[in-house]
Enzyme design. Structure first.
Site, PDB file in Angstrom:
ATOM      1  N   ASP A  23      12.336   3.147   1.291  1.00 18.64           N
ATOM      2  CA  ASP A  23      11.532   1.921   1.277  1.00 18.64           C
ATOM      3  C   ASP A  23      12.287   0.693   0.769  1.00 18.64           C
ATOM      4  OD1 ASP A  23       8.786   0.962   1.871  1.00 18.64           O
ATOM      5  OD2 ASP A  23       8.713   0.459  -0.251  1.00 18.64           O
TER       6      ASP A  23
ATOM      7  N   SER B 134       5.918  -2.584   6.840  1.00 17.10           N
ATOM      8  CA  SER B 134       5.087  -1.523   6.279  1.00 17.10           C
ATOM      9  C   SER B 134       4.423  -0.717   7.395  1.00 17.10           C
ATOM     10  CB  SER B 134       4.022  -2.136   5.377  1.00 17.10           C
ATOM     11  OG  SER B 134       4.649  -2.880   4.348  1.00 17.10           O
TER      12      SER B 134
ATOM     13  N   CYS C  14       5.810   1.134   9.646  1.00 11.85           N
ATOM     14  CA  CYS C  14       6.504   1.034  10.933  1.00 11.85           C
ATOM     15  C   CYS C  14       7.693   1.978  11.032  1.00 11.85           C
ATOM     16  CB  CYS C  14       6.916  -0.403  11.204  1.00 11.85           C
ATOM     17  SG  CYS C  14       5.496  -1.479  11.483  1.00 11.85           S
TER      18      CYS C  14
ATOM     19  N   LYS D  95       7.049  -2.900  -5.171  1.00  7.62           N
ATOM     20  CA  LYS D  95       7.169  -4.135  -4.407  1.00  7.62           C
ATOM     21  C   LYS D  95       7.344  -5.351  -5.323  1.00  7.62           C
ATOM     22  CE  LYS D  95       7.388  -2.016  -0.683  1.00  7.62           C
ATOM     23  NZ  LYS D  95       6.435  -1.469   0.222  1.00  7.62           N
TER      24      LYS D  95
HETATM   25  P1  GTP Z   1       5.574   2.000   4.403  1.00 11.60           P
HETATM   26  O1  GTP Z   1       5.594   3.130   3.465  1.00 11.60           O
HETATM   27  O2  GTP Z   1       4.251   1.340   4.513  1.00 11.60           O
HETATM   28  O3  GTP Z   1       6.641   0.988   4.110  1.00 11.60           O
HETATM   29  O4  GTP Z   1       5.798   2.596   5.898  1.00 11.60           O
HETATM   30  P2  GTP Z   1       7.103   3.156   6.636  1.00 11.60           P
HETATM   31  O5  GTP Z   1       7.861   2.027   7.223  1.00 11.60           O
HETATM   32  O6  GTP Z   1       7.833   4.080   5.749  1.00 11.60           O
HETATM   33  O7  GTP Z   1       6.474   3.950   7.876  1.00 11.60           O
HETATM   34  P3  GTP Z   1       6.336   5.525   8.124  1.00 11.60           P
HETATM   35  O8  GTP Z   1       7.648   6.189   8.355  1.00 11.60           O
HETATM   36  O9  GTP Z   1       5.474   6.097   7.065  1.00 11.60           O
HETATM   37  O10 GTP Z   1       5.553   5.509   9.498  1.00 11.60           O
HETATM   38  C1  GTP Z   1       4.323   4.826   9.654  1.00 11.60           C
HETATM   39  C2  GTP Z   1       3.554   5.397  10.814  1.00 11.60           C
HETATM   40  O11 GTP Z   1       4.310   5.270  12.007  1.00 11.60           O
HETATM   41  C3  GTP Z   1       3.260   6.880  10.648  1.00 11.60           C
HETATM   42  O12 GTP Z   1       1.971   7.131  11.125  1.00 11.60           O
HETATM   43  C4  GTP Z   1       4.281   7.541  11.516  1.00 11.60           C
HETATM   44  O13 GTP Z   1       3.852   8.794  11.996  1.00 11.60           O
HETATM   45  C5  GTP Z   1       4.484   6.531  12.625  1.00 11.60           C
HETATM   46  N1  GTP Z   1       5.861   6.609  13.180  1.00 11.60           N
HETATM   47  C6  GTP Z   1       7.012   6.662  12.485  1.00 11.60           C
HETATM   48  N2  GTP Z   1       8.090   6.758  13.313  1.00 11.60           N
HETATM   49  C7  GTP Z   1       7.590   6.757  14.571  1.00 11.60           C
HETATM   50  C8  GTP Z   1       8.186   6.838  15.873  1.00 11.60           C
HETATM   51  O14 GTP Z   1       9.401   6.939  16.034  1.00 11.60           O
HETATM   52  N3  GTP Z   1       7.348   6.777  16.945  1.00 11.60           N
HETATM   53  C9  GTP Z   1       5.987   6.675  16.791  1.00 11.60           C
HETATM   54  N4  GTP Z   1       5.242   6.642  17.881  1.00 11.60           N
HETATM   55  N5  GTP Z   1       5.386   6.613  15.578  1.00 11.60           N
HETATM   56  C10 GTP Z   1       6.174   6.653  14.491  1.00 11.60           C
HETATM   57  C1  SPV Z   2       4.311  -0.893   2.003  1.00  6.18           C
HETATM   58  O1  SPV Z   2       3.173  -1.351   2.214  1.00  6.18           O
HETATM   59  O2  SPV Z   2       5.346  -1.419   2.489  1.00  6.18           O
HETATM   60  C2  SPV Z   2       4.483   0.309   1.171  1.00  6.18           C
HETATM   61  C3  SPV Z   2       3.333   0.819   0.434  1.00  6.18           C
HETATM   62  O3  SPV Z   2       5.591   0.815   1.068  1.00  6.18           O
HETATM   63  S1  SPV Z   2       2.986  -0.134  -0.978  1.00  6.18           S
HETATM   64  O4  SPV Z   2       3.724   0.455  -2.104  1.00  6.18           O
HETATM   65  O5  SPV Z   2       1.585  -0.049  -1.215  1.00  6.18           O
HETATM   66  O6  SPV Z   2       3.435  -1.484  -0.793  1.00  6.18           O
HETATM   67 MN    MN Z   3       7.136  -0.082   2.370  1.00  6.93          MN
END
Ligand code: GTP
Ligand code: SPV
Ligand code: MN
Length: 620
Positions: free
Chosen positions: A308, A283, A285, A241
C-alpha cells in the site's frame, strides 16, 4: 509549542495525568499525554506495550463490549470479527483536511481550514470526549526501528479496536517507545484520535462507538494529526494514510524524497535476475493483489515487500530505493480468494487477524463475495442480518470490508522487507480502473512523460471512500486523497527529483489498466496471476528485449511481444485490451485540460509541454 490550547481545565472525574505510572521519561510525550488527559478526561490511561498478553486482554475486552467476535480457532486461530456502525465503513474524503498555515499550501485538491480555527473547533469536540473510556497511548514506528532516522509516532486513542489494529499495522509498543527515549527524546508525530462517543455514568456502550461529526485533520507544518468521530481504518489507524502519506509527503517534499501510495514487489526472471517494481493504483484498484501475485507464466517468481505505501529515497549510487513503512496488510476482502490471490489467503489462514464488515458463516468463519465458488446456505451479513443466497438483494460483505493481518505471515515476504535501506526500484507502474480508453499497458518515453502519465492518471471511484462509486476522476499518482500539500508542487517535486539524478538510473515508468471492458461488459483481460505477463513485458523492456510500437500515449507492446502463451483468450481480445484508440484519447484531452486548469498556475510547464505533445500526436 503547546499542542493544545491551554483553555482546557481538569474536572473531578478525569484521571490525574500519569507521568509517574508512564513507562517512559520522554518529556515531550509525557507533557502531551498529560494535556490530552486533561482535555479529553478519560476514565483510565493505558500505555500499550504491544505484548501478546495485552492483545489477549484487549481482544477479550472488545468481545465483552460486543465490538469483536472470536472466529472459530480451527479456521482462523487468534482471529476476530468486527462489524462497524453502518455509517462508518470507509475513508471520509470530504471530512479530511490539510490545515496548512497558508491555504495555498493545501492546494485546490484538499479541504482546508485555518489551523487555529480548526484547533479551536476540534478542541471543543475533544473536550471530555473520552469520558467513561480508556485512553490508549500507542507508541509506534513506521518502518524499521533500526533505520538511520526512525520515523516514530504516538497515537492516543480511546478505541481498543484501534490499539489492537495498530499492533498488526505498525511496529508498536515497548520497543519503539524505548527507542524513542534512547534516541534522546526523539521527535515523533503526535496522532490524536477519539471516536467522539463519551460514556456518561451508567450509560451502556454500543458495539461500534463513533460520531456523526467527523474530522480527519493534518497540520503539516507541525507534523501533527487529529482525528475525530470515526473508527474505520483509514480514518483511525493514523500511522497509515495520515502519517505515512499525508504528513510523510510533506516531509518528503522538504527533504527530497517521495512518500507514495504504492506496492513494492520483487520479480525474479527465469534467468534468476531480480528486479523491483513499485506500483501506484488508487484505493481498491489492485495493489494488494499485484503485490502478492502468483505468476502464471513458467519460471517467474514474485516476492512481496509492501502492498500500500512506499517511501522512496535516492541512494548514494543515484538509484531510487523503496521501503514499506507498514507492518501489516489492510486489504479489501471481496474478490480475495484462492483463485485470485492465494498468497493473501495463506496469510490470513495463519490467524492473528482482524476482519471488519465481512460476512460470518454459521460456523464462526468469515466469508465474502469471491472467497469461494460455493456460497454457504446461510450467513450473517455485514450488518448482522440473516442472509440467504438467492433471496438476498445486497452483498453479504460490505464492498469495502477488510482483512487486517501481519505482513510477516505472507508466505512470499521478501527477506529485504526489514532492510532499512530498501530495494532499488527498476520500474514504476501507474494504474487505474477504467472501463475504456486506457490500454492494458504502455511505457513512458522518459521520466518527464512518466510524471505526466502519473499526474493525469484517471480511475473510477470505489467503495474505499464514502461517496459515489464508479465515477471517473483524475487521481494523480493514485495520491489524490493523500497528497499533504499543493498538487502542483507535488508534480514539481516529482520532476525535480528526476532532474537531480542521472536518467539512466531512474526507474522506467509504465501505465496499466486491468479493468478495461468489452462491449458486453466483461473484463477484456483476465487479470490477477495473468498480470505477470505484463510484468514480464515490463522487465523485457528494461532489458531491451521486448518490442514496442510508439503510439500517441507512449510505447505499446507489438502483437507478438506480450507473452499470451497458454492464455485462454482470443487474439482479438488481446488486441482490444492493448488498443490505443485515438478517438477515445481525443475525448480524454479536455478532461486533462480541465484537470490542469483546476490545479492552476502551479502546474509545471514541463507537464503543459507534455500535454501539447499529446495533443499534437493525437492530431487534435
Ligand atoms: P486498497 O487497499 O484500498 O488500497 O486497495 P488495493 O489497491 O490494494 O486493491 P486490491 O488489490 O485489494 O483490489 C481491489 C479489488 O480489485 C478487489 O476486489 C480485487 O479482487 C480486484 N482486483 C485486483 N486485481 C484485479 C485484476 O487484475 N483484475 C480484476 N478484474 N480485478 C482485480
Ligand atoms: C485505501 O483506501 O487506500 C486503503 C484503505 O488502503 S484505508 O487504510 O482505509 O485508507
Ligand atoms: Mn490503499
Amino acid at each position: 509549542t503547546p499542542l493544545l490550547e491551554p483553555q482546557s481545565s481538569p474536572t473531578s472525574n478525569a484521571v490525574a495525568s500519569t507521568p509517574s505510572s508512564a513507562p517512559t521519561t520522554h518529556r515531550r510525550l509525557l507533557a502531551w499525554v498529560s494535556e490530552v488527559v486533561e482535555l479529553t478526561q478519560p476514565a483510565d490511561v493505558r500505555w500499550c506495550d504491544g505484548s501478546d498478553a495485552e492483545w489477549d486482554e484487549l481482544t477479550a475486552e472488545l468481545i465483552a463490549s460486543g465490538t469483536l467476535v472470536q472466529l472459530d480457532p480451527q479456521a482462523k486461530p487468534n482471529s476476530f470479527y468486527a462489524r462497524t456502525d453502518p455509517s462508518d465503513v470507509a475513508r471520509v474524503e470530504d471530512r479530511t483536511f490539510i490545515c496548512s498555515v497558508d491555504p495555498a499550501d493545501a492546494g485546490p485538491t484538499n479541504n482546508w481550514m485555518d489551523p487555529t480555527q480548526m484547533k479551536s473547533v476540534m478542541t471543543d469536540l475533544y473536550r471530555g470526549s473520552m469520558r467513561g473510556r480508556t485512553m490508549y497511548v500507542v507508541p509506534f514506528c513506521m518502518g524499521p526501528i533500526d533505520a538511520e532516522h526512525p520515523m516514530f509516532g504516538v497515537e492516543i486513542t480511546d478505541s481498543a479496536y484501534v490499539a489492537v489494529s495498530m499492533k498488526i499495522m505498525t511496529r508498536m509498543g515497548a520497543e519503539p517507545l524505548a527507542a524513542m527515549t534512547a534516541n534522546g527524546d526523539a521527535d515523533f508525530v503526535p496522532c490524536l484520535h477519539s471516536v467522539g462517543a463519551p460514556l456518561e455514568p451508567g450509560q451502556s456502550d454500543v458495539p461500534w462507538p463513533c460520531s456523526d461529526t467527523k474530522y480527519i485533520t493534518h497540520f503539516p507544518e507541525e507534523r501533527l494529526i487529529w482525528s475525530y468521530g470515526s473508527g474505520y481504518g483509514g480514518n483511525s489507524l493514523l500511522g497509515k494514510k495520515c502519517y505515512s502519506l499525508r504528513i510523510a509527503s510533506v516531509i518528503g517534499r522538504d527533504e527530497g524524497w517521495l512518500a507514495e501510495h504504492m506496492l513494492i514487489l520483487k520479480l525474479i526472471s527465469p534467468a534468476g535476475r531480480a528486479y523491483h517494481i513499485a506500483a501506484a493504483f488508487p484505493s481498491a484498484c489492485g495493489k494488494t493483489n499485484l503485490a502478492m501475485i502468483q505468476p502464471t507464466i513458467p519460471g517467474w517468481r514474485v516476492e512481496t515487500l509492501g502492498d500500500d505505501i512506499a517511501w522512496m529515497r535516492f541512494g548514494a549510487d543515484g538509484r531510487l530505493y523503496a521501503t514499506n513503512p507498514e507492518y501489516g496488510l489492510f486489504g479489501v476482502a471481496p474478490g480475495t480468494g484462492w483463485g485470485t490471490n492465494p498468497n493473501a489467503m495463506r496469510t490470513i489462514d495463519r490467524g492473528n487477524s482482524l476482519f471488519t464488515n465481512v460476512a460470518l458463516t454459521d460456523h464462526g468463519d468469515v466469508w465474502w463475495e469471491g472467497i469461494s465458488e460455493v456460497t454457504p446456505p446461510h450467513l450473517a451479513d455485514w450488518r448482522g442480518n440473516s442472509w440467504v443466497p438467492g433471496e438476498a438483494t445486497t452483498p453479504a460483505a460490505h464492498p469495502n470490508s477488510r482483512f487486517c493481518t501481519p505482513i510477516r505471515q505472507c508466505p512470499i515476504l521478501s527477506s529485504d522487507y526489514d532492510n532499512p535501506a530498501g530495494v532499488p526500484i527498476d520500474a514504476i507502474i501507474f494504474g487505474g480502473r477504467r472501463k475504456t480508453t486506457v490500454p492494458l499497458v504502455t511505457q513512458a518515453r522518459d521520466w518527464q512523460h512518466g510524471v505526466f502519465m502519473g499526474a493525469t492518471l484517471s480511475s473510477e471511484t470505489t467503495a474505499a471512500a464514502t461517496g459515489a462509486v464508479g465515477v471517473v476522476r483524475r487521481d494523480p499518482m493514485a495520491m489524490l486523497p493523500f497528497i499533504g500539500y499543493h498538487a502542483g508542487d507535488y508534480f514539481g517535486h516529482w520532476l525535480e527529483v528526476g532532474k537531480q539524478h542521472d536518467a539512466a538510473n531512474l526507474p522506467a515508468v509504465f501505465y496499466v489498466n486491468w479493468f478495461r471492458r468489452s462491449a458486453d461488459g466483461g473484463f477484456l483481460w483476465p487479470g490477477f496471476g495473468e498480470n505477470s505477463r505484463v510484468l514480464k513485458w515490463v522487465i523485457e523492456r528494461i532489458e531491451g528485449k521486448a518490442a514496442a510500437v510508439e503510439t500517441p500515449i507512449g510505447y505499446a507492446p507489438t502483437a507478438g511481444s506480450l507473452d499470451v502463451t497458454g492464455l485462454d483468450i482470443t487474439e482479438a481480445e488481446v488486441a482490444a485490451a492493448l488498443e490505443v484508440d485515438v478517438d477515445e484519447w481525443r475525448a480524454e484531452l479536455p478532461l486533462i485540460e480541465d484537470w490542469f486548469a483546476q490545479i492552476g498556475d502551479k502546474v509545471p510547464t514541463e507537464l503543459l509541454t507534455e500535454l501539447d505533445v499529446l495533443r499534437g500526436r493525437l492530431g487534435g
